[in-house]
Enzyme design. Structure first.
Site, PDB file in Angstrom:
ATOM      1  N   CYS A   1     -11.216   0.313   5.209  1.00  0.00           N
ATOM      2  CA  CYS A   1     -11.246   0.545   3.785  1.00  0.00           C
ATOM      3  C   CYS A   1     -11.099  -0.992   3.233  1.00  0.00           C
ATOM      4  CB  CYS A   1      -9.945   1.024   3.587  1.00  0.00           C
ATOM      5  SG  CYS A   1      -9.695   1.458   1.635  1.00  0.00           S
TER       6      CYS A   1
ATOM      7  N   CYS B   1      -0.304  10.036   7.540  1.00  0.00           N
ATOM      8  CA  CYS B   1      -0.795   9.297   6.214  1.00  0.00           C
ATOM      9  C   CYS B   1      -0.749   7.937   6.637  1.00  0.00           C
ATOM     10  CB  CYS B   1      -0.274   9.726   5.213  1.00  0.00           C
ATOM     11  SG  CYS B   1      -0.334  11.844   4.657  1.00  0.00           S
TER      12      CYS B   1
ATOM     13  N   GLU C   1     -11.780   7.580  12.249  1.00  0.00           N
ATOM     14  CA  GLU C   1     -10.804   8.381  12.773  1.00  0.00           C
ATOM     15  C   GLU C   1     -10.824   9.682  11.738  1.00  0.00           C
ATOM     16  OE1 GLU C   1      -7.435   6.110  15.553  1.00  0.00           O
ATOM     17  OE2 GLU C   1      -7.083   6.189  13.364  1.00  0.00           O
TER      18      GLU C   1
ATOM     19  N   CYS D   1      -8.331  16.285   7.803  1.00  0.00           N
ATOM     20  CA  CYS D   1      -8.232  15.186   7.013  1.00  0.00           C
ATOM     21  C   CYS D   1      -9.490  14.160   7.443  1.00  0.00           C
ATOM     22  CB  CYS D   1      -6.991  14.478   7.598  1.00  0.00           C
ATOM     23  SG  CYS D   1      -6.663  12.983   6.503  1.00  0.00           S
TER      24      CYS D   1
ATOM     25  N   CYS E   1      -4.044  -1.739   0.106  1.00  0.00           N
ATOM     26  CA  CYS E   1      -2.617  -1.152  -0.217  1.00  0.00           C
ATOM     27  C   CYS E   1      -1.678  -1.633   0.798  1.00  0.00           C
ATOM     28  CB  CYS E   1      -2.690   0.299  -0.234  1.00  0.00           C
ATOM     29  SG  CYS E   1      -4.112   0.892  -1.664  1.00  0.00           S
TER      30      CYS E   1
ATOM     31  N   CYS F   1      -0.373   0.956   3.948  1.00  0.00           N
ATOM     32  CA  CYS F   1      -1.441   1.575   4.579  1.00  0.00           C
ATOM     33  C   CYS F   1      -2.056   0.786   5.675  1.00  0.00           C
ATOM     34  CB  CYS F   1      -2.547   2.145   3.516  1.00  0.00           C
ATOM     35  SG  CYS F   1      -3.609   2.990   4.334  1.00  0.00           S
TER      36      CYS F   1
HETATM   37  N1  SAH Z   1      -8.062   5.644  -0.473  1.00  0.00           N
HETATM   38  C1  SAH Z   1      -7.861   7.285  -0.793  1.00  0.00           C
HETATM   39  C2  SAH Z   1      -7.730   8.337   0.359  1.00  0.00           C
HETATM   40  C3  SAH Z   1      -6.963   8.008   1.440  1.00  0.00           C
HETATM   41  S1  SAH Z   1      -5.505   9.248   1.187  1.00  0.00           S
HETATM   42  C4  SAH Z   1      -6.320   7.228  -1.303  1.00  0.00           C
HETATM   43  O1  SAH Z   1      -5.680   6.433  -1.163  1.00  0.00           O
HETATM   44  O2  SAH Z   1      -6.065   8.163  -2.237  1.00  0.00           O
HETATM   45  C5  SAH Z   1      -4.255   8.524   2.138  1.00  0.00           C
HETATM   46  C6  SAH Z   1      -2.962   8.881   1.629  1.00  0.00           C
HETATM   47  O3  SAH Z   1      -1.940   8.446   2.122  1.00  0.00           O
HETATM   48  C7  SAH Z   1      -2.895   8.307   0.177  1.00  0.00           C
HETATM   49  O4  SAH Z   1      -2.089   9.130  -0.654  1.00  0.00           O
HETATM   50  C8  SAH Z   1      -2.056   7.064   0.484  1.00  0.00           C
HETATM   51  O5  SAH Z   1      -1.233   6.543  -0.528  1.00  0.00           O
HETATM   52  C9  SAH Z   1      -1.152   7.524   1.715  1.00  0.00           C
HETATM   53  N2  SAH Z   1      -0.433   6.754   2.629  1.00  0.00           N
HETATM   54  C10 SAH Z   1      -0.929   5.698   2.798  1.00  0.00           C
HETATM   55  N3  SAH Z   1       0.063   4.836   3.691  1.00  0.00           N
HETATM   56  C11 SAH Z   1       0.966   5.578   3.989  1.00  0.00           C
HETATM   57  C12 SAH Z   1       1.817   5.492   4.686  1.00  0.00           C
HETATM   58  N4  SAH Z   1       2.186   4.399   5.482  1.00  0.00           N
HETATM   59  N5  SAH Z   1       3.011   6.563   4.894  1.00  0.00           N
HETATM   60  C13 SAH Z   1       2.532   7.843   4.006  1.00  0.00           C
HETATM   61  N6  SAH Z   1       1.653   7.841   3.256  1.00  0.00           N
HETATM   62  C14 SAH Z   1       0.594   7.074   3.214  1.00  0.00           C
END
Ligand code: SAH
Length: 322
Positions: free
Chosen positions: A101, A316, A80, A94, A105, A108
């Site tokens: 991945c 995000c 996506e 984006c 986390c 996420c």
């Molecule tokens: N793997 C890399 C690139 C992805 S960035 C990284 O984590 O930096 C995606 C961003 O969205 C990251 O900062 C992540 O922490 C944030 N994110 C993930 N899940 C989220 C959520 N449920 N709500 C808001 N931000 C989130």
């Protein structure tokens, strides 16, 4: 690449591939529109060489203008990418670096789908070209699916071509969980002024490891030290992403601890309202404001991220190819 091979086999002059790229980077929809290519070459390419490495499966548009595209790679992996439109006219992409991945986390959604594989540079660029065909674009963040530092070569190869698409290096940001081997290479090797963002989310190893298992592998202090080295070497601030989870990392003491941890000369904090993915609750507006107030008082630059595309699960942490 199939295109280069085909051009060489036909005995085409060396500049043909460059001509095709120039057109693609300017957003044309296919070979037929490339008017400085001989007509028979155009129709042959149209027939034999797919114009993109990605097939568009589905596209959704949010009420705020955000567009999310779901693509399928040749070998069936889902990817996506998102186009974010801002009122000031900014058009930000984006982009995803992997299908799924491998990191997990807890907040996420991408980490909850099955990991596919690293994307090639062409597959990354083709996400950008897709949106460039809709309209001119000027910013890109590697904040889609995947961990860019696990696929650094392809990410950099794609990033190095983005200026042709209209996105300069200064307007390109690579975001990482702090995957040290990739981050170290990035700091040492990347001379282009690409920006760096660190997904931090907690100011202690204990809490960070709970939220992001990768922290058990690469401890907070080591990751921050690497970011400071980036600042010393490149003189560019590092963005810190901090997703606000109610009762987990959003207390005022935790803001103080964050302010103590981060050097205001090096870091700039972006507080991210949590987009629902199941596990947590979002912090209240008031909690976010109180948290930011502590950072402001400590003179640690901080902003609250504008949420885009939540109604189509394009925000995000919501990319899960569902
Ligand atoms: N793997 C890399 C690139 C992805 S960035 C990284 O984590 O930096 C995606 C961003 O969205 C990251 O900062 C992540 O922490 C944030 N994110 C993930 N899940 C989220 C959520 N449920 N709500 C808001 N931000 C989130």
């Amino acid at each position: 690449m199939l295109l280069k091979e085909r051009l060489a086999n036909r005995g085409e002059p060396g500049y043909r591939a460059g001509q095709v790229w120039d057109w693609a980077a300017r957003g044309v929809g296919g070979y037929a529109e490339m008017t400085n290519l001989p007509g028979n070459l155009r129709s042959e390419l149209e027939q034999d060489v797919p114009f993109s490495t990605l097939e568009l499966e589905r596209e959704a548009k949010a009420s705020d203008g955000t567009v999310k595209a779901l693509f399928r790679t040749r070998d069936g992996h889902l990817v996506e990418a998102v186009l974010m439109r801002y009122r000031d006219g900014r058009r930000s992409l984006c982009l995803s670096s992997q299908s799924g991945c491998p990191l997990t986390c807890t907040f996420c959604a991408t980490g909850q789908m099955r990991f596919g594989r690293n994307l090639t540079a062409s597959e990354i660029l083709d996400q950008a070209l897709h949106f460039r065909r809709i309209e001119p674009v000027d910013h890109a963040v590697f904040m889609g699916m995947g961990e860019p530092m696990l696929n650094l070569d392809s990410v950099l190869e794609a990033a190095r071509s983005l200026p042709d698409v209209g996105i300069t290096w200064r307007r390109t940001t690579i975001s990482t969980v702090g995957w040290l081997p990739g981050l170290t290479r990035f700091v040492d090797e990347v001379e282009e002024p690409v920006r760096l963002a660190l997904s931090l989310h907690a100011s202690t190893d204990e809490l960070r490891s709970e939220l992001m298992p990768v922290n058990e592998r690469y401890a907070l202090a080591d990751v921050l030290a690497e970011c400071e080295r980036y600042f010393k070497l490149r003189r560019r601030k590092v963005f810190v992403e901090y997703v606000m989870l109610r009762g987990v990392n959003d207390r005022v003491e935790q803001a103080r601890s964050l302010a103590n941890l981060l050097d205001p000369k090096v870091f700039k904090v972006n507080l991210i309202p949590y987009n629902p993915t199941g596990m947590y609750d979002r912090s209240s507006r008031r909690a976010i404001a109180a948290f930011k107030h502590v950072l402001d008082r400590a003179r640690l630059p901080a902003t609250v991220r504008l949420t885009r595309g939540r109604d189509i699960a394009a925000a995000c942490g919501q990319l899960a190819a569902g």
